[in-house]
Design a protein around this motif. Structure first.
Motif, PDB file in Angstrom:
ATOM      1  N   VAL A   6      23.908 -10.370   5.259  1.00 11.59           N
ATOM      2  CA  VAL A   6      23.521  -9.337   6.208  1.00 11.59           C
ATOM      3  C   VAL A   6      22.176  -8.837   5.704  1.00 11.59           C
ATOM      4  CG1 VAL A   6      24.036  -7.022   7.090  1.00 11.59           C
ATOM      5  CG2 VAL A   6      25.886  -8.658   6.739  1.00 11.59           C
ATOM      6  N   VAL A   7      21.185  -8.808   6.578  1.00 10.22           N
ATOM      7  CA  VAL A   7      19.857  -8.380   6.148  1.00 10.22           C
ATOM      8  C   VAL A   7      19.540  -7.014   6.742  1.00 10.22           C
ATOM      9  CG1 VAL A   7      18.646  -9.627   8.006  1.00 10.22           C
ATOM     10  CG2 VAL A   7      17.423  -9.040   5.902  1.00 10.22           C
ATOM     11  N   GLY A   8      19.047  -6.136   5.876  1.00  5.85           N
ATOM     12  CA  GLY A   8      18.587  -4.825   6.312  1.00  5.85           C
ATOM     13  C   GLY A   8      17.073  -4.796   6.230  1.00  5.85           C
ATOM     14  N   GLY A   9      16.467  -4.068   7.140  1.00  4.84           N
ATOM     15  CA  GLY A   9      15.011  -3.988   7.161  1.00  4.84           C
ATOM     16  C   GLY A   9      14.503  -2.635   6.715  1.00  4.84           C
ATOM     17  N   ALA A  10      13.702  -2.637   5.636  1.00  2.00           N
ATOM     18  CA  ALA A  10      13.000  -1.418   5.213  1.00  2.00           C
ATOM     19  C   ALA A  10      11.670  -1.429   5.971  1.00  2.00           C
ATOM     20  CB  ALA A  10      12.795  -1.419   3.707  1.00  2.00           C
ATOM     21  N   LEU A  11      11.719  -0.911   7.200  1.00  2.00           N
ATOM     22  CA  LEU A  11      10.566  -0.938   8.102  1.00  2.00           C
ATOM     23  C   LEU A  11       9.698   0.278   7.821  1.00  2.00           C
ATOM     24  CD1 LEU A  11       9.309  -2.508  10.459  1.00  2.00           C
ATOM     25  CD2 LEU A  11      10.710  -1.145  12.013  1.00  2.00           C
ATOM     26  N   CYS A  12       8.457   0.028   7.442  1.00  2.00           N
ATOM     27  CA  CYS A  12       7.563   1.102   7.014  1.00  2.00           C
ATOM     28  C   CYS A  12       6.365   1.211   7.953  1.00  2.00           C
ATOM     29  CB  CYS A  12       7.066   0.830   5.600  1.00  2.00           C
ATOM     30  SG  CYS A  12       8.414   0.646   4.426  1.00  2.00           S
ATOM     31  N   ARG A  13       5.934   2.466   8.177  1.00  2.00           N
ATOM     32  CA  ARG A  13       4.730   2.738   8.959  1.00  2.00           C
ATOM     33  C   ARG A  13       4.159   4.069   8.505  1.00  2.00           C
ATOM     34  NH1 ARG A  13       5.287   3.428  15.324  1.00  2.00           N
ATOM     35  NH2 ARG A  13       6.052   5.467  14.717  1.00  2.00           N
ATOM     36  N   ASP A  14       2.862   4.090   8.253  1.00  2.00           N
ATOM     37  CA  ASP A  14       2.162   5.325   7.875  1.00  2.00           C
ATOM     38  C   ASP A  14       2.848   6.035   6.703  1.00  2.00           C
ATOM     39  OD1 ASP A  14       0.365   4.869   9.967  1.00  2.00           O
ATOM     40  OD2 ASP A  14       1.551   6.050  11.381  1.00  2.00           O
ATOM     41  N   GLY A  15       3.321   5.275   5.726  1.00  2.00           N
ATOM     42  CA  GLY A  15       3.945   5.880   4.556  1.00  2.00           C
ATOM     43  C   GLY A  15       5.334   6.424   4.794  1.00  2.00           C
ATOM     44  N   ARG A  16       5.973   6.002   5.894  1.00  2.00           N
ATOM     45  CA  ARG A  16       7.321   6.471   6.229  1.00  2.00           C
ATOM     46  C   ARG A  16       8.271   5.291   6.417  1.00  2.00           C
ATOM     47  NH1 ARG A  16       7.441  11.893   8.287  1.00  2.00           N
ATOM     48  NH2 ARG A  16       5.365  12.790   8.111  1.00  2.00           N
ATOM     49  N   LEU A  17       9.552   5.529   6.168  1.00  2.00           N
ATOM     50  CA  LEU A  17      10.598   4.518   6.285  1.00  2.00           C
ATOM     51  C   LEU A  17      11.458   4.839   7.506  1.00  2.00           C
ATOM     52  CD1 LEU A  17      12.149   2.127   4.861  1.00  2.00           C
ATOM     53  CD2 LEU A  17      13.516   3.905   3.753  1.00  2.00           C
ATOM     54  N   LEU A  18      11.792   3.808   8.287  1.00  2.00           N
ATOM     55  CA  LEU A  18      12.623   4.012   9.474  1.00  2.00           C
ATOM     56  C   LEU A  18      14.096   4.062   9.093  1.00  2.00           C
ATOM     57  CD1 LEU A  18      12.535   4.264  12.599  1.00  2.00           C
ATOM     58  CD2 LEU A  18      13.126   1.843  12.650  1.00  2.00           C
ATOM     59  N   LEU A  79      24.785  -7.870   1.352  1.00  2.00           N
ATOM     60  CA  LEU A  79      23.601  -7.237   1.948  1.00  2.00           C
ATOM     61  C   LEU A  79      22.365  -7.540   1.119  1.00  2.00           C
ATOM     62  CD1 LEU A  79      22.293  -5.184   3.976  1.00  2.00           C
ATOM     63  CD2 LEU A  79      22.863  -3.407   2.304  1.00  2.00           C
ATOM     64  N   HIS A  80      21.321  -8.028   1.789  1.00  2.00           N
ATOM     65  CA  HIS A  80      19.985  -8.157   1.218  1.00  2.00           C
ATOM     66  C   HIS A  80      19.064  -7.268   2.043  1.00  2.00           C
ATOM     67  CE1 HIS A  80      20.604 -12.534  -0.462  1.00  2.00           C
ATOM     68  NE2 HIS A  80      21.505 -11.676  -0.914  1.00  2.00           N
ATOM     69  N   VAL A  81      18.066  -6.688   1.408  1.00  2.00           N
ATOM     70  CA  VAL A  81      17.111  -5.856   2.143  1.00  2.00           C
ATOM     71  C   VAL A  81      15.700  -6.400   1.926  1.00  2.00           C
ATOM     72  CG1 VAL A  81      16.096  -3.546   2.349  1.00  2.00           C
ATOM     73  CG2 VAL A  81      18.569  -3.799   2.109  1.00  2.00           C
ATOM     74  N   TRP A  82      14.957  -6.457   3.005  1.00  2.00           N
ATOM     75  CA  TRP A  82      13.563  -6.899   2.983  1.00  2.00           C
ATOM     76  C   TRP A  82      12.682  -5.790   3.517  1.00  2.00           C
ATOM     77  CZ3 TRP A  82      11.262 -12.064   2.588  1.00  2.00           C
ATOM     78  CH2 TRP A  82      12.153 -13.005   2.044  1.00  2.00           C
ATOM     79  N   THR A  83      11.487  -5.671   2.955  1.00  2.00           N
ATOM     80  CA  THR A  83      10.506  -4.776   3.552  1.00  2.00           C
ATOM     81  C   THR A  83       9.943  -5.492   4.783  1.00  2.00           C
ATOM     82  OG1 THR A  83       8.739  -5.619   2.132  1.00  2.00           O
ATOM     83  CG2 THR A  83       9.906  -3.635   1.378  1.00  2.00           C
ATOM     84  N   ALA A  84       9.541  -4.712   5.761  1.00  2.00           N
ATOM     85  CA  ALA A  84       9.027  -5.286   7.002  1.00  2.00           C
ATOM     86  C   ALA A  84       7.904  -4.418   7.545  1.00  2.00           C
ATOM     87  CB  ALA A  84      10.152  -5.405   8.031  1.00  2.00           C
ATOM     88  N   ARG A  85       7.020  -5.076   8.290  1.00  2.00           N
ATOM     89  CA  ARG A  85       5.891  -4.375   8.901  1.00  2.00           C
ATOM     90  C   ARG A  85       6.049  -4.447  10.413  1.00  2.00           C
ATOM     91  NH1 ARG A  85       0.403  -6.808   7.235  1.00  2.00           N
ATOM     92  NH2 ARG A  85       1.314  -8.551   8.348  1.00  2.00           N
ATOM     93  N   LEU A  86       5.783  -3.339  11.082  1.00  2.00           N
ATOM     94  CA  LEU A  86       5.834  -3.261  12.533  1.00  2.00           C
ATOM     95  C   LEU A  86       4.574  -3.912  13.094  1.00  2.00           C
ATOM     96  CD1 LEU A  86       7.457  -2.024  14.896  1.00  2.00           C
ATOM     97  CD2 LEU A  86       6.084   0.040  14.623  1.00  2.00           C
ATOM     98  N   LEU A  87       4.745  -4.918  13.950  1.00  2.00           N
ATOM     99  CA  LEU A  87       3.598  -5.592  14.562  1.00  2.00           C
ATOM    100  C   LEU A  87       3.304  -5.026  15.952  1.00  2.00           C
ATOM    101  CD1 LEU A  87       4.334  -9.317  13.595  1.00  2.00           C
ATOM    102  CD2 LEU A  87       2.805  -7.685  12.453  1.00  2.00           C
ATOM    103  N   SER A  88       4.364  -4.824  16.756  1.00  2.00           N
ATOM    104  CA  SER A  88       4.158  -4.267  18.093  1.00  2.00           C
ATOM    105  C   SER A  88       5.435  -3.618  18.592  1.00  2.00           C
ATOM    106  CB  SER A  88       3.709  -5.361  19.068  1.00  2.00           C
ATOM    107  OG  SER A  88       4.739  -6.295  19.274  1.00  2.00           O
TER     108      SER A  88
END
Length: 140
Positions: A6-18, A79-88
């Motif tokens: 199961v993959v979790g996404g550490a989605l970051c934008r502008d120094g914040r985590l979703l 559970l594995h977690v990956w960092t992710a970047r928002l593209l659109s």
């Protein structure tokens, strides 16, 4: 026994985590998690993350790097977690969630995270804090 990821996404934008608040199943409802889901057979974990974030949040993302460690959820599921970047796109709670919040590193303890997400959230928070908040701004 085969172990499914199961993959979790550490989605970051502008120094914040979703953070995403669960609406189902009942035993998890109201608690917060890093969004994501199960990798399908034949799918890499980064591919699964991109697909799951598209399905759950309606956004296009890029998986960046795995946060070290794993958390056993139940026999055969880890559970594995990956960092992710928002593209659109702008994240919206489409499936399994009823609220989303962008949290700055000092706000990460303001929500009730699922136990399995806590160590990954702590590490993601450390990484965000290391990026510096020079260009970050306070949003609504």
């Amino acid at each position: 026994m085969t172990v499914r990821v199961v993959v979790g996404g550490a989605l970051c934008r502008d120094g914040r985590l979703l953070a995403a608040r669960r609406s189902a199943p009942p035993e998890l409802a109201g608690r917060w998690e890093l969004p994501g889901g199960k990798a399908e057979p034949g799918e890499t974990v980064p591919e699964a993350l991109v697909r799951e974030l598209r399905e759950e949040l309606g956004v296009e993302t890029e998986a960046l790097e795995r946060i070290p460690g794993e958390w056993p959820l139940k026999p055969g599921l880890v559970l594995h977690v990956w960092t992710a970047r928002l593209l659109s796109g702008e994240p919206a709670p489409l499936e399994d969630h009823d609220e989303l919040r962008w949290l700055a590193p000092h706000e990460l303890d303001s929500v009730d995270w699922l136990d399995q997400d806590r160590p990954f959230v702590a590490e993601a928070g450390r990484r965000l804090a290391c990026q510096g908040a020079g260009g970050a701004h306070r949003g609504a």
